[in-house]
Every structure is written in C-alpha cells, then in structure tokens.
Write a protein that holds these residues in place. Structure first.
Motif, PDB file in Angstrom:
ATOM      1  N   ALA A  26     -43.408  -5.851 -13.032  1.00 45.44           N
ATOM      2  CA  ALA A  26     -42.526  -6.577 -12.417  1.00 45.44           C
ATOM      3  C   ALA A  26     -42.452  -7.818 -12.360  1.00 45.44           C
ATOM      4  O   ALA A  26     -42.004  -8.890 -12.733  1.00 45.44           O
ATOM      5  CB  ALA A  26     -41.345  -6.530 -10.902  1.00 45.44           C
ATOM      6  N   GLN A  27     -43.819  -8.585 -11.897  1.00 39.91           N
ATOM      7  CA  GLN A  27     -44.251 -10.136 -11.450  1.00 39.91           C
ATOM      8  C   GLN A  27     -43.413 -10.746 -12.707  1.00 39.91           C
ATOM      9  O   GLN A  27     -43.174 -11.440 -12.974  1.00 39.91           O
ATOM     10  CB  GLN A  27     -44.875 -10.188 -10.653  1.00 39.91           C
ATOM     11  N   TRP A  28     -44.765  -9.850 -14.097  1.00 40.34           N
ATOM     12  CA  TRP A  28     -44.601 -10.635 -15.495  1.00 40.34           C
ATOM     13  C   TRP A  28     -43.162 -10.830 -16.438  1.00 40.34           C
ATOM     14  O   TRP A  28     -42.732 -11.186 -17.200  1.00 40.34           O
ATOM     15  CB  TRP A  28     -45.412 -10.231 -16.300  1.00 40.34           C
ATOM     16  N   GLN A  29     -42.141  -8.953 -15.868  1.00 39.24           N
ATOM     17  CA  GLN A  29     -41.240  -9.129 -16.303  1.00 39.24           C
ATOM     18  C   GLN A  29     -39.973 -10.417 -15.657  1.00 39.24           C
ATOM     19  O   GLN A  29     -39.403 -11.273 -16.514  1.00 39.24           O
ATOM     20  CB  GLN A  29     -40.520  -8.545 -16.021  1.00 39.24           C
ATOM     21  N   GLN A  30     -40.141 -10.312 -14.985  1.00 41.43           N
ATOM     22  CA  GLN A  30     -40.111 -12.180 -14.353  1.00 41.43           C
ATOM     23  C   GLN A  30     -40.227 -13.114 -14.413  1.00 41.43           C
ATOM     24  O   GLN A  30     -39.542 -13.646 -14.400  1.00 41.43           O
ATOM     25  CB  GLN A  30     -40.190 -11.933 -12.565  1.00 41.43           C
ATOM     26  N   LYS A  31     -41.013 -13.097 -14.304  1.00 37.93           N
ATOM     27  CA  LYS A  31     -41.738 -14.802 -14.747  1.00 37.93           C
ATOM     28  C   LYS A  31     -41.809 -14.712 -17.041  1.00 37.93           C
ATOM     29  O   LYS A  31     -41.475 -16.238 -17.123  1.00 37.93           O
ATOM     30  CB  LYS A  31     -43.346 -14.555 -15.128  1.00 37.93           C
TER      31      LYS A  31
END
Length: 167
Positions: free
Chosen positions: A110-115
C-alpha cells in the motif's frame, strides 16, 4: 484418554506391530525445555528392550499382565498427547508469524502504491509545466523572425547608407 481394550486387542496389536526395536529410546528434542525433559524422562524410563519387557510381562498373571499393558499404552498415549500439543503450539506460532509477515507485506504494498501514485502526479505536473513553457517558447520564436528581420533590416539600412556616403 484411549478406550479400554481387551487382552486380544493388545496381543493382536503386538503381533501386527512386530514388537518394538531393541535398544534405548530415541532422544527427544523440543523447543520447550520443560516438555522435552518430561518426555525424555518418560522415554528413558521405558528404555528397557522389548524382549526384556515382554519376558517380564509374560511372567505376570494374566490380570496383572493386562494392567501392565494398559498402563504402558496409557503412558504412550500421554507421550503422544504431549508431542501433539507441542506440535500444535509450534503450528500456532508459525501461523502467527505468517500472518504478521502477510500484514507487513500488505502495508508495504500500500505504501509503494501510494508513492507511485504521488510520483505519477508529480510527473504529470512537470510535463504540463514543460508543455506550457514549450508553447510559450514556440510563440516567442514565431514572433521572433519578424522581430529579427526588423532588427537585421535597421543595421543593414544603416550600413548601406554609410557605405554609399563614403564613396
């Protein structure tokens, strides 16, 4: 606790199993030292060879023999129960670790997708800004030839006038 069995059952069980291996009981290794020690003590106490045990049991009266065999069966049942409990405990621990790891992976994903979305938005803004700047430069360049022609025409006219005056 296992159900009570008749003497025939125990005799059949003994003959089907072919008896136990000769020699000492195997070493037990478990993560919980207390459980491991209890199991090892129980196994060591039963490390009498099968033939010695059978000879001793065969000398007993039949009612006593049945009681001894039943007691041995109960001990083995308890050992299996302790081992099964230890295996279940380890299984629960592994499942908790797996679930924790899976949750960490979800969070990281989720963090990578947000980034990635943030970077895509930033790139889009940069491209829009560059497009506007390029459009402004194009307009300036379109106006520039006329301006350059006017600029170039003045010095040429001045040079032409001075060169004719000097002759």
């Amino acid at each position: 606790m296992p159900p009570r069995r008749s003497r025939c059952y125990y005799k059949g069980f003994q003959s089907e199993a072919g008896g136990h291996k000769e020699g000492p009981a195997p070493r037990v290794t478990l993560k919980d030292p207390k459980s491991a020690r209890q199991l090892q003590i129980a196994l060591d106490s039963s490390s009498v060879t099968t033939s010695e045990r059978n000879n001793t049991i065969n000398l007993l009266p039949s009612s006593r023999r049945e009681a001894v065999l039943e007691q041995q069966l109960l001990q083995q049942w308890e050992l299996l129960g302790a081992q099964a409990a230890e295996v279940m405990k380890c299984l629960k621990k592994v499942r908790r670790q797996r679930d924790t790891y899976a949750e960490q992976l979800k969070t990281e994903r989720a963090q990578w997708q947000q980034k990635m979305l943030q970077m895509a938005g930033e790139i889009e803004e940069i491209l829009k800004m560059e497009k506007k700047q390029d459009a402004i430069k194009i307009e300036e360049l379109k106006r520039s030839p006329a301006h350059l022609q006017n600029h170039l025409a003045e010095p040429l006219a001045g040079k032409a006038g001075t060169s004719t005056q000097g002759h």
